[in-house]
Scaffold this active site. Structure first.
Site, short mmCIF file in Angstrom:
data_model
loop_
_atom_site.label_atom_id
_atom_site.label_comp_id
_atom_site.label_asym_id
_atom_site.label_seq_id
_atom_site.Cartn_x
_atom_site.Cartn_y
_atom_site.Cartn_z
N ILE A 102 -7.16 -9.51 -11.99
CA ILE A 102 -7.65 -9.04 -13.30
C ILE A 102 -9.14 -8.79 -13.15
O ILE A 102 -9.89 -9.70 -12.77
CB ILE A 102 -7.43 -10.12 -14.39
N LEU A 103 -9.59 -7.59 -13.40
CA LEU A 103 -11.01 -7.29 -13.28
C LEU A 103 -11.73 -7.75 -14.53
O LEU A 103 -11.18 -7.73 -15.63
CB LEU A 103 -11.20 -5.78 -13.07
N GLY A 133 0.77 -1.24 0.00
CA GLY A 133 0.00 0.00 0.00
C GLY A 133 0.81 1.29 0.00
O GLY A 133 0.31 2.33 0.43
N HIS A 147 1.20 0.87 -13.39
CA HIS A 147 1.98 -0.34 -13.73
C HIS A 147 3.46 0.02 -13.67
O HIS A 147 3.87 1.05 -14.23
CB HIS A 147 1.60 -0.85 -15.12
N GLU A 160 6.42 6.16 -9.10
CA GLU A 160 5.00 5.76 -9.02
C GLU A 160 4.26 6.65 -8.01
O GLU A 160 3.12 7.07 -8.25
CB GLU A 160 4.87 4.31 -8.58
N ASN A 178 1.61 2.95 -2.64
CA ASN A 178 0.92 3.84 -3.59
C ASN A 178 -0.33 4.43 -2.94
O ASN A 178 -0.65 5.60 -3.14
CB ASN A 178 0.55 3.08 -4.87
N MET A 202 -3.66 -6.84 -7.56
CA MET A 202 -3.09 -7.89 -8.40
C MET A 202 -4.12 -8.73 -9.14
O MET A 202 -3.78 -9.70 -9.81
CB MET A 202 -2.20 -8.79 -7.54
N ARG A 241 -17.08 -13.13 -9.37
CA ARG A 241 -18.32 -12.34 -9.55
C ARG A 241 -18.75 -11.75 -8.20
O ARG A 241 -19.05 -10.56 -8.09
CB ARG A 241 -19.43 -13.22 -10.13
N ASN A 267 -5.17 2.75 -13.31
CA ASN A 267 -4.23 1.77 -12.76
C ASN A 267 -2.81 2.29 -12.90
O ASN A 267 -2.52 3.13 -13.77
CB ASN A 267 -4.37 0.44 -13.51
C1 GRF Z 1 4.28 -1.30 -6.99
O1 GRF Z 1 5.42 -1.33 -7.84
C2 GRF Z 1 3.04 -1.47 -7.86
O2 GRF Z 1 3.18 -0.86 -9.14
C3 GRF Z 1 2.99 -2.94 -8.01
O3 GRF Z 1 3.25 -3.42 -6.68
C4 GRF Z 1 4.26 -2.55 -6.10
C5 GRF Z 1 3.93 -2.27 -4.65
O4 GRF Z 1 2.86 -1.41 -4.61
N1 GRF Z 1 1.73 -3.41 -8.52
P1 GRF Z 1 2.26 -0.90 -3.20
O5 GRF Z 1 3.44 -0.59 -2.30
O6 GRF Z 1 1.43 -2.03 -2.64
O7 GRF Z 1 1.48 0.31 -3.54
#
Ligand code: GRF
Length: 216
Positions: free
Chosen positions: A89-90, A12, A106, A171, A14, A87, A63, A104
């Site tokens: 896929i929606l 978390g 990436h 990011e 981000n 992580m 679902r 999103n």
């Molecule tokens: C980040 O590089 C994100 O892009 C990837 O997982 C890493 C950790 O993200 N999907 P966070 O610290 O959980 O936000």
């Protein structure tokens, strides 16, 4: 005020960057709820620390999982959904429902190195530059129209974690800025392209040796 709903599966950082940007006023929005498919995700703890509704939605049944996300987002009147280290896929159905309001991040320069280890894939390929991408999600994974990108150098002696750390710092700038541009209504999707209307800039906080796309 715009309410953000965050989807996160991991530590978390981000999410934390988004919370901090809302708190500092960099983004004129609030995080209303954090939903995770992983009940141990530290992202849920970060939400709780900030008195943000933290919901674990088991992903056993896709679902059901997405119906719980939809219901939770409606409950909080979410205007923008953000995948922040999410992580799963929606489904195309869910993405169609949220298209244009679902962003999103990436950790690679899409369309290169899609998938769950963009940093490691780039390093193993031997690229000299990598970076990160924010984009609107569409019905194909890591494929939707690109909002912002930023490039960082790959050093000869980089480990995967060295590169991941260098990308992660960017990011934490690109995702909040993408949300800010959305909130300012400066993002126009035109086919595969996202046109960013002129306005303010965050280049005063650019990191050294990072190349940012126009609009940052
Ligand atoms: C980040 O590089 C994100 O892009 C990837 O997982 C890493 C950790 O993200 N999907 P966070 O610290 O959980 O936000």
């Amino acid at each position: 005020m715009l309410t953000i709903g965050v989807l996160a599966s991991g530590t978390g950082t981000n999410l934390q960057a988004i919370i901090d940007a809302c708190g500092s006023g960099d983004i004129n929005a609030r995080v209303g709820v954090v939903v995770s498919d992983n009940e141990d995700a530290y992202a849920l703890e970060r939400a709780r620390q900030h008195d943000i509704d933290a919901r674990f939605c088991s992903a056993c049944d896709k679902r059901q999982h997405e119906e719980m996300i939809q219901q939770t987002f409606e409950e909080h009147d979410v205007g923008l959904a953000v995948g922040a280290g999410y992580m799963r896929i929606l489904s195309p159905r869910f993405v169609r429902q949220w298209y244009g309001r679902l962003i999103n991040i990436h950790p690679a320069l899409l369309p290169s190195f899609k998938g769950t280890d963009g940093q490691g894939d780039a390093l193993r390929y031997g690229v000299k530059l990598s970076g990160c991408t924010t984009h609107f999600m569409d019905e194909r994974a890591d494929h939707g129209p690109i909002i912002l990108q930023a490039a960082v150098r790959v050093h000869d002696d980089d480990s995967r974690d060295d590169l991941a750390r260098r990308i992660l710092r960017v990011e934490h700038q690109l995702l909040p800025r993408s949300i800010d541009l959305f909130e300012q209504n400066r993002l126009n999707i035109e086919g595969r392209r996202v046109h960013i209307k002129p306005g303010d800039s965050w280049m005063d906080r650019a990191l050294p040796d990072v190349l940012y796309a126009d609009g940052f």
